[in-house]
Write a protein that holds these residues in place. Structure first.
Motif, short mmCIF file in Angstrom:
data_model
loop_
_atom_site.label_atom_id
_atom_site.label_comp_id
_atom_site.label_asym_id
_atom_site.label_seq_id
_atom_site.Cartn_x
_atom_site.Cartn_y
_atom_site.Cartn_z
N PHE A 99 0.85 -1.19 0.00
CA PHE A 99 0.00 0.00 0.00
C PHE A 99 0.89 1.24 0.00
CE2 PHE A 99 -2.66 -3.33 1.58
CZ PHE A 99 -3.89 -3.06 1.01
N PRO A 100 1.29 1.70 -1.19
CA PRO A 100 2.24 2.80 -1.25
C PRO A 100 1.65 4.17 -0.94
CG PRO A 100 1.61 2.15 -3.45
CD PRO A 100 0.96 1.18 -2.51
N LYS A 101 0.32 4.33 -1.06
CA LYS A 101 -0.21 5.67 -0.93
C LYS A 101 -1.67 5.64 -0.48
CE LYS A 101 -0.44 9.93 -3.61
NZ LYS A 101 -0.20 10.54 -4.92
N GLY A 102 -2.01 6.56 0.40
CA GLY A 102 -3.39 6.78 0.80
C GLY A 102 -3.62 8.27 0.96
N ILE A 103 -4.73 8.75 0.45
CA ILE A 103 -5.06 10.16 0.52
C ILE A 103 -6.39 10.29 1.25
CG2 ILE A 103 -5.54 12.24 -0.83
CD1 ILE A 103 -4.01 10.84 -3.16
N CYS A 104 -6.45 11.17 2.21
CA CYS A 104 -7.67 11.37 2.98
C CYS A 104 -8.04 12.86 2.95
CB CYS A 104 -7.47 10.90 4.42
SG CYS A 104 -6.93 9.17 4.53
N PRO A 105 -8.54 13.36 1.79
CA PRO A 105 -8.81 14.79 1.67
C PRO A 105 -9.93 15.27 2.59
CG PRO A 105 -9.63 13.62 -0.26
CD PRO A 105 -8.88 12.64 0.58
N GLN A 106 -10.95 14.47 2.77
CA GLN A 106 -12.02 14.79 3.70
C GLN A 106 -12.16 13.57 4.59
OE1 GLN A 106 -15.20 15.34 0.94
NE2 GLN A 106 -14.75 17.50 0.62
N SER A 107 -11.68 13.68 5.80
CA SER A 107 -11.60 12.50 6.64
C SER A 107 -12.04 12.79 8.06
CB SER A 107 -10.15 11.98 6.64
OG SER A 107 -10.03 10.92 7.51
N ASN A 108 -12.69 11.84 8.66
CA ASN A 108 -13.07 11.91 10.08
C ASN A 108 -12.06 11.18 10.94
OD1 ASN A 108 -15.42 13.37 9.55
ND2 ASN A 108 -16.60 11.52 9.17
#
Length: 165
Positions: free
Chosen positions: A155-164
Motif C-alpha cells: 500500500f504505497p499511498k493513501g489520501i484522505c482529503p475529507q476525513s473523520n
C-alpha cells in the motif's frame, strides 16, 4: 396527414432498398488468396465471491479497515478478454457498500482497474485504487500494488482529503 407521411416514408425507403440491389455486380472468388482464419477471441464475465476488505491509510498510517464479510449480491465482478485461450486483459469492476471497523461508517466504493497480460498470458504487478465515500462525510483514496508472483499487497499511498480520522 400522419398516415400519408408514413406511407410516403415507407415508399421512399422501399425505393432505396430496391435501388441498392447488388444482384447485378459480378463476384470474383479469390478466397484462396485470403487468410480466412481469425483468432479465437472472447470476453467473459464472472462474479466475485467472498469477503472484501481494505486498510484505510492516511499520512502513511493505517487508521482503519473497511470490511464486508460477503460480497454476494453486490456488484463486484471481473470482465476478462481472451485470445486463443490466453488472457489479454481483465477489468475488476467494484461497486459495493462496505463498513468501517473503527467508526461503523458506511462507505460506497465505485472503481475499475484494468490489468494487462504479457504475450505469455502472465502479469507481474498491477496497481489498483480504491475510492471510498462515507455516509458521514469521510472521503478516502487508496492505491495498492498487487504482486502476483509473491501474492503480496503493498500500500504505497493513501489520501484522505475529507476525513473523520
Amino acid at each position: 396527414m400522419k398516415t400519408f407521411k408514413l406511407l410516403f416514408l415507407m415508399f421512399i425507403f422501399a425505393g432505396l432498398l430496391a435501388g441498392c440491389s447488388k444482384d447485378e455486380e459480378l463476384y470474383e472468388d479469390n478466397s484462396s488468396d485470403l487468410q480466412l482464419k481469425s483468432a479465437d477471441s472472447k470476453t467473459i464475465n464472472f462474479e466475485m465471491t467472498g469477503e472484501y476488505y481494505t486498510p484505510v491509510i492516511c499520512d502513511g498510517e493505517t487508521v482503519d479497515f473497511l470490511y464486508v464479510p460477503d460480497v454476494t449480491g453486490q456488484n463486484i465482478h471481473i470482465t476478462a478478454h481472451m485470445i486463443d485461450g490466453q488472457f489479454v486483459w481483465f477489468i475488476v469492476h467494484t461497486k459495493l457498500t462496505i463498513t468501517s471497523e473503527q467508526t461503523g461508517e458506511t462507505f460506497k466504493i465505485n472503481d475499475q482497474t484494468k490489468v494487462f497480460f504479457d504475450e505469455n498470458g502472465e502479469y507481474d504487478t498491477f496497481t489498483m485504487h480504491i475510492h471510498a465515500k462515507g455516509d458521514k462525510g469521510t472521503h478516502v483514496i487508496m492505491f495498492f500494488d498487487f504482486d502476483w508472483a509473491s501474492q503480496t499487497l503493498d500500500f504505497p499511498k493513501g489520501i484522505c482529503p475529507q476525513s473523520n480520522y
